[in-house]
Design a protein around this motif. Structure first.
Motif, PDB file in Angstrom:
ATOM      1  N   TYR A 176       0.830  -1.207   0.000  1.00  0.00           N
ATOM      2  CA  TYR A 176       0.000   0.000   0.000  1.00  0.00           C
ATOM      3  C   TYR A 176       0.863   1.255   0.000  1.00  0.00           C
ATOM      4  N   ASP A 177       1.922   1.247   0.793  1.00  0.00           N
ATOM      5  CA  ASP A 177       2.823   2.394   0.829  1.00  0.00           C
ATOM      6  C   ASP A 177       3.420   2.660  -0.541  1.00  0.00           C
ATOM      7  N   MET A 178       3.801   1.593  -1.249  1.00  0.00           N
ATOM      8  CA  MET A 178       4.417   1.752  -2.554  1.00  0.00           C
ATOM      9  C   MET A 178       3.407   2.240  -3.598  1.00  0.00           C
ATOM     10  N   VAL A 179       2.226   1.637  -3.612  1.00  0.00           N
ATOM     11  CA  VAL A 179       1.211   2.014  -4.604  1.00  0.00           C
ATOM     12  C   VAL A 179       0.750   3.447  -4.385  1.00  0.00           C
ATOM     13  N   SER A 180       0.551   3.830  -3.145  1.00  0.00           N
ATOM     14  CA  SER A 180       0.059   5.179  -2.865  1.00  0.00           C
ATOM     15  C   SER A 180       1.142   6.234  -3.057  1.00  0.00           C
ATOM     16  N   ARG A 181       2.406   5.826  -2.951  1.00  0.00           N
ATOM     17  CA  ARG A 181       3.506   6.785  -3.082  1.00  0.00           C
ATOM     18  C   ARG A 181       3.886   7.034  -4.536  1.00  0.00           C
ATOM     19  N   ASP A 182       3.929   5.971  -5.330  1.00  0.00           N
ATOM     20  CA  ASP A 182       4.343   6.122  -6.741  1.00  0.00           C
ATOM     21  C   ASP A 182       3.774   4.955  -7.525  1.00  0.00           C
ATOM     22  N   ASP A 183       2.496   5.036  -7.839  1.00  0.00           N
ATOM     23  CA  ASP A 183       1.842   3.900  -8.475  1.00  0.00           C
ATOM     24  C   ASP A 183       2.363   3.645  -9.888  1.00  0.00           C
ATOM     25  N   GLN A 184       2.711   4.688 -10.619  1.00  0.00           N
ATOM     26  CA  GLN A 184       3.192   4.487 -11.992  1.00  0.00           C
ATOM     27  C   GLN A 184       4.494   3.695 -12.015  1.00  0.00           C
ATOM     28  N   SER A 185       5.447   4.072 -11.174  1.00  0.00           N
ATOM     29  CA  SER A 185       6.723   3.346 -11.122  1.00  0.00           C
ATOM     30  C   SER A 185       6.509   1.919 -10.647  1.00  0.00           C
ATOM     31  N   PHE A 186       5.625   1.756  -9.660  1.00  0.00           N
ATOM     32  CA  PHE A 186       5.380   0.418  -9.132  1.00  0.00           C
ATOM     33  C   PHE A 186       4.813  -0.503 -10.199  1.00  0.00           C
ATOM     34  N   PHE A 187       3.756  -0.087 -10.876  1.00  0.00           N
ATOM     35  CA  PHE A 187       3.118  -0.972 -11.856  1.00  0.00           C
ATOM     36  C   PHE A 187       4.017  -1.212 -13.075  1.00  0.00           C
ATOM     37  N   LYS A 188       4.772  -0.222 -13.465  1.00  0.00           N
ATOM     38  CA  LYS A 188       5.707  -0.418 -14.577  1.00  0.00           C
ATOM     39  C   LYS A 188       6.725  -1.498 -14.231  1.00  0.00           C
ATOM     40  N   TRP A 189       7.272  -1.419 -13.028  1.00  0.00           N
ATOM     41  CA  TRP A 189       8.239  -2.428 -12.587  1.00  0.00           C
ATOM     42  C   TRP A 189       7.576  -3.784 -12.405  1.00  0.00           C
ATOM     43  N   ALA A 190       6.439  -3.828 -11.707  1.00  0.00           N
ATOM     44  CA  ALA A 190       5.806  -5.101 -11.367  1.00  0.00           C
ATOM     45  C   ALA A 190       5.375  -5.871 -12.608  1.00  0.00           C
ATOM     46  N   LEU A 191       4.854  -5.168 -13.594  1.00  0.00           N
ATOM     47  CA  LEU A 191       4.377  -5.837 -14.808  1.00  0.00           C
ATOM     48  C   LEU A 191       5.510  -6.273 -15.722  1.00  0.00           C
ATOM     49  N   SER A 192       6.721  -5.799 -15.456  1.00  0.00           N
ATOM     50  CA  SER A 192       7.870  -6.223 -16.269  1.00  0.00           C
ATOM     51  C   SER A 192       8.480  -7.528 -15.762  1.00  0.00           C
ATOM     52  N   ARG A 193       8.004  -7.999 -14.590  1.00  0.00           N
ATOM     53  CA  ARG A 193       8.555  -9.199 -13.985  1.00  0.00           C
ATOM     54  C   ARG A 193       7.838 -10.449 -14.484  1.00  0.00           C
ATOM     55  N   ASN A 194       8.492 -11.574 -14.292  1.00  0.00           N
ATOM     56  CA  ASN A 194       7.889 -12.867 -14.612  1.00  0.00           C
ATOM     57  C   ASN A 194       7.144 -13.368 -13.372  1.00  0.00           C
ATOM     58  N   ASN A 195       5.924 -12.871 -13.180  1.00  0.00           N
ATOM     59  CA  ASN A 195       5.126 -13.197 -11.994  1.00  0.00           C
ATOM     60  C   ASN A 195       4.230 -14.396 -12.242  1.00  0.00           C
ATOM     61  N   PRO A 196       3.760 -15.048 -11.181  1.00  0.00           N
ATOM     62  CA  PRO A 196       2.711 -16.063 -11.348  1.00  0.00           C
ATOM     63  C   PRO A 196       1.505 -15.462 -12.067  1.00  0.00           C
ATOM     64  N   GLN A 197       0.818 -16.271 -12.851  1.00  0.00           N
ATOM     65  CA  GLN A 197      -0.267 -15.776 -13.696  1.00  0.00           C
ATOM     66  C   GLN A 197      -1.349 -15.035 -12.902  1.00  0.00           C
ATOM     67  N   ALA A 198      -1.729 -15.580 -11.748  1.00  0.00           N
ATOM     68  CA  ALA A 198      -2.791 -14.952 -10.964  1.00  0.00           C
ATOM     69  C   ALA A 198      -2.378 -13.565 -10.499  1.00  0.00           C
ATOM     70  N   LEU A 199      -1.123 -13.401 -10.108  1.00  0.00           N
ATOM     71  CA  LEU A 199      -0.648 -12.101  -9.658  1.00  0.00           C
ATOM     72  C   LEU A 199      -0.568 -11.129 -10.824  1.00  0.00           C
ATOM     73  N   ASN A 200      -0.107 -11.609 -11.983  1.00  0.00           N
ATOM     74  CA  ASN A 200      -0.043 -10.740 -13.161  1.00  0.00           C
ATOM     75  C   ASN A 200      -1.413 -10.214 -13.552  1.00  0.00           C
ATOM     76  N   LYS A 201      -2.419 -11.075 -13.484  1.00  0.00           N
ATOM     77  CA  LYS A 201      -3.777 -10.651 -13.822  1.00  0.00           C
ATOM     78  C   LYS A 201      -4.256  -9.570 -12.868  1.00  0.00           C
ATOM     79  N   ALA A 202      -3.991  -9.754 -11.587  1.00  0.00           N
ATOM     80  CA  ALA A 202      -4.390  -8.758 -10.600  1.00  0.00           C
ATOM     81  C   ALA A 202      -3.641  -7.441 -10.821  1.00  0.00           C
ATOM     82  N   LEU A 203      -2.351  -7.527 -11.153  1.00  0.00           N
ATOM     83  CA  LEU A 203      -1.570  -6.328 -11.428  1.00  0.00           C
ATOM     84  C   LEU A 203      -2.120  -5.580 -12.633  1.00  0.00           C
ATOM     85  N   GLU A 204      -2.464  -6.316 -13.684  1.00  0.00           N
ATOM     86  CA  GLU A 204      -3.022  -5.687 -14.878  1.00  0.00           C
ATOM     87  C   GLU A 204      -4.346  -4.991 -14.569  1.00  0.00           C
ATOM     88  N   ASN A 205      -5.205  -5.670 -13.817  1.00  0.00           N
ATOM     89  CA  ASN A 205      -6.499  -5.078 -13.459  1.00  0.00           C
ATOM     90  C   ASN A 205      -6.319  -3.830 -12.615  1.00  0.00           C
TER      91      ASN A 205
END
Length: 323
Positions: free
Chosen positions: A112-141
């Motif tokens: 929550y601290d990361m998303v509320s502080r800099d959501d653009q940087s967080f999602f850009k980084w998180a979606l560039s990773r090789n995450n489990p499918q369920a987590l990737n779907k949640a990140l995309e949503n």
């Protein structure tokens, strides 16, 4: 009237005007105050350890409640403690060792601290990773739902991360720290001086394991360590062994209950919904999660909580909360 012990579960008590991004974990201090006052005035509140003892011996009279808090949040000391002391209500606080020792925020608060502080940087980084499918779907949503609040978006991620195994979750969160550094939020957890003070004031401190990792995510030997070492470490920190154990995230198997019993605890609490009668197993005690209501019920929360504690809705609520 049949004897029953209802164990109430609180997590965070929020000051007036503040909200927590996970509503089922929070209650407004005004609602908490009025609820506890009403329960004490009705002579319904008992100490958890004493209540379990009386229930098992057949000496508990009527329907009583015991108050518990999970996770060791600082607001328990700042807000809940004052209310409990003023009205003379006993309570048990279940705390995990390592987060208190290191003042490590829980991973969901770090997200929550990361998303509320800099959501653009967080999602850009998180979606560039090789995450489990369920987590990737949640990140995309969550990344696409920019019209929603930071709290709503982050809660989607927490729900997805909760469904991961411990190794996948640990890998993602470890990478988050490597990329962005530690959480920058203000102190969220109590420290040992505050817990010792509450103990001298008559409150009970119970074990919530060493690390707060769900026992079902661990091998049997590691789970046993979490149960046994937490009792020894709490004795080192506070001077006495804890009477009760609280399963992290409510996750346990029958074998874990046996470990708790073998370790010498008097009882253990779960997150399974309901009350406890004289035939209950003291190592799988049910509880009732307490939080702010949403919608229409938020207009008269204390009356609704008291109505739920009457047991008249248990059939409906048990089905809904086990779904």
């Amino acid at each position: 009237m049949p004897s029953q012990l209802d164990i109430l579960t609180f997590h965070r008590i929020m000051p007036r005007g503040e909200k927590y991004f996970i509503p089922p974990m929070a209650m407004d201090v005004r609602t908490f105050t009025r609820l506890i006052e009403r329960l004490v005035a009705a002579d319904r509140v008992v100490d958890l350890q004493e209540g379990v003892k009386l229930l098992r011996s057949g000496e508990l009279m009527g329907r009583k409640v015991a108050i518990t808090f999970d996770d060791g949040y600082l607001d328990n000391f700042v807000w809940a403690r004052d209310v409990l002391l003023r009205v003379g209500a006993p309570a048990t606080f279940f705390v995990p060792l390592t987060p208190i020792d290191n003042q490590d925020v829980y991973w969901w608060d770090h997200l929550y601290d990361m998303v509320s502080r800099d959501d653009q940087s967080f999602f850009k980084w998180a979606l560039s990773r090789n995450n489990p499918q369920a987590l990737n779907k949640a990140l995309e949503n969550a990344a696409l739902s920019r019209s929603r609040s930071h709290g709503e978006r982050c809660r989607v991620l927490v729900q997805a991360a909760n469904r991961l195994g411990e190794q996948d979750r640990k890998s993602f969160l470890g990478a988050l720290v490597d990329e962005f550094g530690p959480c920058r939020a203000e102190r969220l957890l109590m420290n040992w001086d505050e817990l010792r003070q509450m103990q001298t004031e008559g409150f009970s401190i119970g074990s919530h394991s060493v690390s707060h990792i769900p026992l079902t995510d661990l091998e049997p030997q590691a789970a046993r360590y979490e149960i046994t070492a937490s009792a020894d470490l709490l004795k080192d920190r506070l001077g006495c062994r804890p009477a009760g154990f609280c399963y992290p995230r409510g996750a346990f198997r029958e074998s874990h209950a046996e470990m708790v019993k073998d370790c010498g605890y008097d009882f253990a609490v779960t997150t399974c919904f309901g009350g406890n009668d004289g035939a209950c197993d003291p190592f799988v005690l049910k509880r009732r999660n307490m939080s702010d209501y949403q919608g229409v019920r938020a207009w008269f929360p204390v009356a609704m909580h008291l109505f739920e504690l009457s047991g008249r809705l248990d059939g409906l609520l048990a089905a809904r909360r086990s779904a």
